[in-house]
Design an enzyme around this catalytic site. Structure first.
Site: not given
Ligand SMILES: CCCCCCCC(=O)CC(=O)SCCNC(=O)CCNC(=O)[C@H](O)C(C)(C)COP(=O)(O)OP(=O)(O)OC[C@H]1O[C@@H](n2cnc3c(N)ncnc32)[C@H](O)[C@@H]1OP(=O)(O)O
Ligand SMILES: NC(=O)C1=CN([C@@H]2O[C@H](COP(=O)(O)OP(=O)(O)OC[C@H]3O[C@@H](n4cnc5c(N)ncnc54)[C@H](O)[C@@H]3O)[C@@H](O)[C@H]2O)C=CC1
Length: 281
Positions: A116, A149
């Protein structure tokens, strides 16, 4: 890019492996223990069964057949592409890149990180082939969010970036944006101050998590507010990403607030441990 390896089958690794398998690729997921490999398989099974029940895929079982779950990193020797998705810890990731450099045999293979925030150059430099190392950064939940990205380091071969782009857009059907190799890239450099500001508001008693989140959802059309988002991401990951950004830019907006530090120390990591700013079943 037919043979893909994903290291780490947590929140992100399981999503990345899922989208690769759904695209018909041969996928190996490497976890650190048998128990965590089982947990990764369980997470993917649940997600694929949900996709099947919604008619998005024909058969969850058929997709799962394309994925092998192992604990031995050496199994990745024949991979065309390895995407690392282990915990956000620079020291642990650099050790992994040293190991991958030794194990992955083909000189044409690409070694990618889903980090990230850690600059890609720090991972590339420990290998003998930094020109084949790139950031391929997915967003959570991976099966839902379209963005990836692409983060080449200053020495990544431009041909590698183009192969990664074709993989992300052509094979996986996602959309790529190009980022410079700076901690946090584009999206997290903007999200971290937003989420940390929400945490500081809670910390100072300015407003409750419920009201802050409701404000952003109903007043700014965000899908969820900053506290619910921090719980989704994981508070440990949020803290680690904030620390990488702070280390790079020394900007107070990126400094982890004490409340975030205390919650991580207490194991209140959000959804993954059942409690963060909210509680989950
Ligand atoms: C922040 C600073 C630090 C960042 C550091 C690490 C992070 C990173 O490196 C990069 C990142 O990922 S940043 C985070 C980006 N993610 C977001 O911003 C999520 C925002 N939230 C959402 O999109 C919806 O609330 C969400 C999709 C989660 C839930 O939506 P709803 O509330 O509408 O709930 P549902 O109605 O249950 O879901 C909508 C559709 O999505 C499907 N779905 C939900 N969760 C799922 C999951 N975990 N896996 C697979 N599918 C999933 C759900 O089935 C539904 O599908 P449809 O029925 O077909 O629309
Ligand atoms: N959580 C988020 O929303 C996002 C996280 N990321 C990045 O993705 C990476 C993983 O994050 P998460 O999946 O959230 O963490 P997580 O804690 O859910 O999963 C990490 C996994 O790596 C495994 N692991 C640790 N050391 C290992 C090794 N040496 N060999 C094999 N497996 C090992 C652990 O058992 C664990 O299952 C991090 O670099 C995070 O910054 C990127 C985008 C979104």
């Amino acid at each position: 890019m037919q043979k893909v390896g994903v290291v780490g089958g947590g929140l992100m690794g399981s999503g990345i492996a899922e989208v690769c398998a759904r695209a018909g690729l041969d996928v190996i997921v490497v976890e650190s223990t048998e128990a965590s490999a089982e947990a990764a398989k369980g997470r993917m099974t649940k997600s694929l069964e949900r996709a099947e029940s919604k008619g998005k895929i024909e058969s969850a079982a058929a997709v799962l057949e394309g994925i092998r779950f192992v604990t031995d990193l050496e199994q990745l020797h024949d991979r065309d592409l390895v995407i690392e998705a282990i915990i956000e810890d620079e020291e642990i990731k650099t050790q992994l890149f040293r190991d991958l450099d030794r194990i992955v045999a083909s000189p044409d293979a690409i070694l990618a990180s889903n980090t990230s925030s850690i600059p890609i150059m720090k991972l590339g430099v420990v290998t003998s082939r930094p020109e084949r190392v790139i950031g391929i950064h997915f967003f959570n939940p991976v099966p839902v969010l379209k963005l990836v990205e692409l983060v080449p380091s200053i020495v990544t071969d431009p041909a590698v970036t183009e192969i990664a782009r074709t993989f992300v857009e052509g094979t996986l059907g996602k959309e790529a944006i190009d980022c410079k190799d700076r901690a946090g890239f584009v999206v997290n450099a903007l999200l971290i101050p937003f989420v940390l500001s929400g945490i500081r508001m809670v910390e100072s008693g300015f407003a409750s998590p419920e009201d802050i989140d409701k404000g952003l959802v109903l007043g700014a059309a965000h899908p969820q507010g900053p506290l619910a988002l921090a719980d989704l991401i994981g508070l440990d990951t949020t803290k680690a990403v904030a620390e990488s950004l702070y280390e790079e830019f020394k900007e107070p907006l990126f400094a982890a607030p004490p409340l975030l530090n205390r919650m991580v120390e207490a194991g209140l990591l959000g959804r993954k441990t059942g409690r963060g700013f909210y509680t989950y079943n």
